[in-house]
Each structure stands twice: as C-alpha cells, then as structure tokens.
Design a protein around this motif. Structure first.
Motif, PDB file in Angstrom:
ATOM      1  N   ILE A 142       0.839  -1.200   0.000  1.00 30.21           N
ATOM      2  CA  ILE A 142       0.000   0.000   0.000  1.00 30.21           C
ATOM      3  C   ILE A 142       0.876   1.253   0.000  1.00 30.21           C
ATOM      4  CG2 ILE A 142      -1.712   1.314   1.282  1.00 30.21           C
ATOM      5  CD1 ILE A 142      -2.800  -1.202  -0.040  1.00 30.21           C
ATOM      6  N   GLU A 145       1.995   2.017  -3.473  1.00 25.13           N
ATOM      7  CA  GLU A 145       0.902   2.559  -4.284  1.00 25.13           C
ATOM      8  C   GLU A 145       0.685   4.038  -3.970  1.00 25.13           C
ATOM      9  OE1 GLU A 145      -1.134   0.843  -6.663  1.00 25.13           O
ATOM     10  OE2 GLU A 145       0.549  -0.547  -6.486  1.00 25.13           O
ATOM     11  N   LEU A 146       0.673   4.373  -2.689  1.00 22.41           N
ATOM     12  CA  LEU A 146       0.443   5.759  -2.292  1.00 22.41           C
ATOM     13  C   LEU A 146       1.607   6.655  -2.720  1.00 22.41           C
ATOM     14  CD1 LEU A 146      -1.020   5.201   1.292  1.00 22.41           C
ATOM     15  CD2 LEU A 146      -2.270   5.802  -0.790  1.00 22.41           C
ATOM     16  N   ARG A 151      -4.342   5.378  -6.994  1.00 20.94           N
ATOM     17  CA  ARG A 151      -5.513   5.048  -6.194  1.00 20.94           C
ATOM     18  C   ARG A 151      -5.458   3.571  -5.822  1.00 20.94           C
ATOM     19  NH1 ARG A 151     -11.624   5.160  -8.699  1.00 20.94           N
ATOM     20  NH2 ARG A 151     -12.729   4.448  -6.843  1.00 20.94           N
ATOM     21  N   ILE A 152      -5.838   3.241  -4.587  1.00 18.54           N
ATOM     22  CA  ILE A 152      -5.833   1.840  -4.158  1.00 18.54           C
ATOM     23  C   ILE A 152      -7.036   1.141  -4.782  1.00 18.54           C
ATOM     24  CG2 ILE A 152      -5.749   0.252  -2.208  1.00 18.54           C
ATOM     25  CD1 ILE A 152      -3.406   2.208  -2.386  1.00 18.54           C
ATOM     26  N   ILE A 190      -5.447  -5.364   3.317  1.00 20.95           N
ATOM     27  CA  ILE A 190      -5.436  -4.185   2.437  1.00 20.95           C
ATOM     28  C   ILE A 190      -6.387  -3.119   2.962  1.00 20.95           C
ATOM     29  CG2 ILE A 190      -6.137  -3.360   0.145  1.00 20.95           C
ATOM     30  CD1 ILE A 190      -5.100  -6.078  -0.956  1.00 20.95           C
ATOM     31  N   THR A 193      -5.027  -1.651   6.303  1.00 20.37           N
ATOM     32  CA  THR A 193      -3.831  -0.827   6.101  1.00 20.37           C
ATOM     33  C   THR A 193      -4.184   0.489   5.429  1.00 20.37           C
ATOM     34  OG1 THR A 193      -2.478  -2.829   5.889  1.00 20.37           O
ATOM     35  CG2 THR A 193      -1.529  -0.773   5.075  1.00 20.37           C
ATOM     36  N   ALA A 194      -5.011   0.435   4.400  1.00 19.56           N
ATOM     37  CA  ALA A 194      -5.400   1.652   3.692  1.00 19.56           C
ATOM     38  C   ALA A 194      -6.210   2.584   4.580  1.00 19.56           C
ATOM     39  CB  ALA A 194      -6.194   1.292   2.435  1.00 19.56           C
ATOM     40  N   HIS A 197      -4.715   5.601   6.071  1.00 17.84           N
ATOM     41  CA  HIS A 197      -4.543   6.761   5.190  1.00 17.84           C
ATOM     42  C   HIS A 197      -5.870   7.445   4.904  1.00 17.84           C
ATOM     43  CE1 HIS A 197      -3.292   9.226   1.800  1.00 17.84           C
ATOM     44  NE2 HIS A 197      -4.182   8.616   1.041  1.00 17.84           N
TER      45      HIS A 197
END
Length: 266
Positions: A142, A145-146, A151-152, A190, A193-194, A197
């Motif tokens: 993640i 990706e950030l 975008r996730i 996922i 974790t996301a 954010h």
C-alpha cells in the motif's frame, strides 16, 4: 476477445437491425453464451455444457469447479447485471438512442468497461492481492501505491459511504470456501492498512479479486465476469431506450474558448 466476438456475432446476424423486443431478447439469448464460448481460441462452436456459470468457469480456470465456487460465480453474475447508470451503461443507452442494434450497443459498453476506473479495476485489485500474498504484508504494498500517487484499487465507491453491499454478499460466500482464506486475509489486510490513510471500504472489485485470485484465474478474469454479467443489463437498458424518443441522449455544447482575433465576416 469479447469485443471481437460481439462484432463477429453482429456480422453473422442479418436481422440485427430488428429492434423489436422479441428480436432483441433473442439476441441476448445467443450473444451472452457466444461471448463465453469465444474466451479461448480452441472453442469456436457453442455447446450446451450446463449453467452459464459452469461454462464461464471452464473458460477462466484450469481448476475443477466445486459447487461452492460455482455458487460464488453465479451470484457474482447476478449481482453485476446492473448498477444504476454506470459509464458503460450510459454509453449503451447513447448508442441505443441513436437506434444502434443490440450488438453495437453492447460493443459500446465493452469499449467503456476496459477503463481502469470501471471494469478493469478488479484486475488491478487481483494484482494487488497477489502481491500482498507474495510479500506477506499489505503495509509495504500500500505504501508503494500511495507513494506512486495511485488510487488503491478495490476500495471505495461513490454510491456507498460504507461497504459495497455486493462485496458483502460475495465475501460471505467466499468465507465458506477454505482455499479462499489466504486471499480473504490479504483483502482484509489491504482494507485495514489503507484505512490508516483514508477510511475506504471494500467494493465489489476487491471481492471479485479475492474470488479470481483464489480460483486459479488470471487477473483479467474479474473484468470478464463483469462484462459477461453486465451484457444482460446493457441489453435491458437498450430495450428501454428503444422505446424512448430517438436521439434524446444528444446534449448540446457551449463554446467557452478564446474569441477569434477579429469579428467573423457576415
């Protein structure tokens, strides 16, 4: 393959411009199985091999299908038939408004569904799950990706402030399949974790990704399932649009650019 199959099926149907309800429903009954049969190069002739879900499974996975897995696939096909005026559905209605035949209307939808923010999103989520499974932790995945400004995939939906109800149904069914446990755990990792954010919930793309990743299917399988299912809904929308005033989906543009340097001649 789906897009080419739709075009080829149209070329083989001399009565494709018959927009009556009976004719269009007949198109649906032949087009959807034809799309499934066209997914692999060795199967050009359509044969009745049981339910649509069973036939689709055979095209997407090399693993033998059990009833629990087929139930997930069949449920996914039902859940994905229609979902308000999504971008692809709007494209279908625009085509039908111009009185394009059903094959052409479906082709319009298939063109839009390839976008990464629509049908292809499940493939991106599939790859994300596989990477989390490979690395054993969603944190660094993640984070990358950030950091890349991406975008996730599989998280959030503009229509739902909470969890996508389609995802909830599929997750409940997937919990009954033992070999889905690792991918389910990766998906939960996922989401958790996301959430540090931004508080986003799982959507149907993440649920589809769990299914395809745990069923020995390629990353593109989710998009394929989505397209096959949505074809039925698209044809229903086309049928509705054929009953409306032609070309009602034609907006007008208003020029807001720079003015010409001098007045145009009268």
């Amino acid at each position: 393959r789906l897009r080419v199959a739709a075009i080829a099926a149209a070329a083989a149907d001399p009565l494709r411009f018959d927009l009556s309800e009976e004719a269009v429903l007949g198109t649906a009954r032949t087009l959807i199985p034809t799309l499934v049969a066209a997914l692999t190069p060795a199967r050009y002739v359509y044969r009745d091999e049981g339910s649509l879900a069973r036939r689709l499974w055979g095209q997407l996975s090399g693993r033998s299908a059990d009833e629990a897995a087929l139930r997930v696939l069949d449920t996914a096909l039902a859940l994905l038939v229609d979902h308000d005026l999504a971008a692809s559905t709007l494209a279908v209605r625009v085509a039908a408004s111009a009185r394009a035949h059903a094959y052409a209307a479906v082709s319009a939808g298939l063109g839009v569904i390839e976008g990464p923010l629509h049908g292809a999103a499940s493939g991106l989520a599939h790859k994300l799950i596989m990477e989390v499974l490979d690395r054993g932790d969603a944190g660094p995945v993640i984070a990358e990706e950030l950091r890349a400004g991406r975008r996730i995939p599989g998280l959030g939906h503009r229509l739902y402030p909470g969890e996508d109800p389609r995802a909830r149904v599929l997750f409940e069914l997937l919990e009954e399949i033992p070999h889905s446990a690792p991918a389910l755990a990766a998906a939960r990792d996922i989401v958790a974790t996301a959430a540090r954010h931004t508080p986003l919930h799982a959507n149907v793309d993440l649920a589809l990704a769990v299914f395809t990743a745990s069923s020995a299917m390629p990353a593109t399988a989710g998009e394929t399932i989505f397209a096959v299912a949505r074809t039925a809904g698209w044809i229903a929308h086309a049928l509705e649009e054929y009953g409306e005033r032609p070309l009602r989906m034609r907006p007008s543009g208003h020029y807001t650019g720079p003015r010409p340097p001098q007045p145009l001649p009268e």
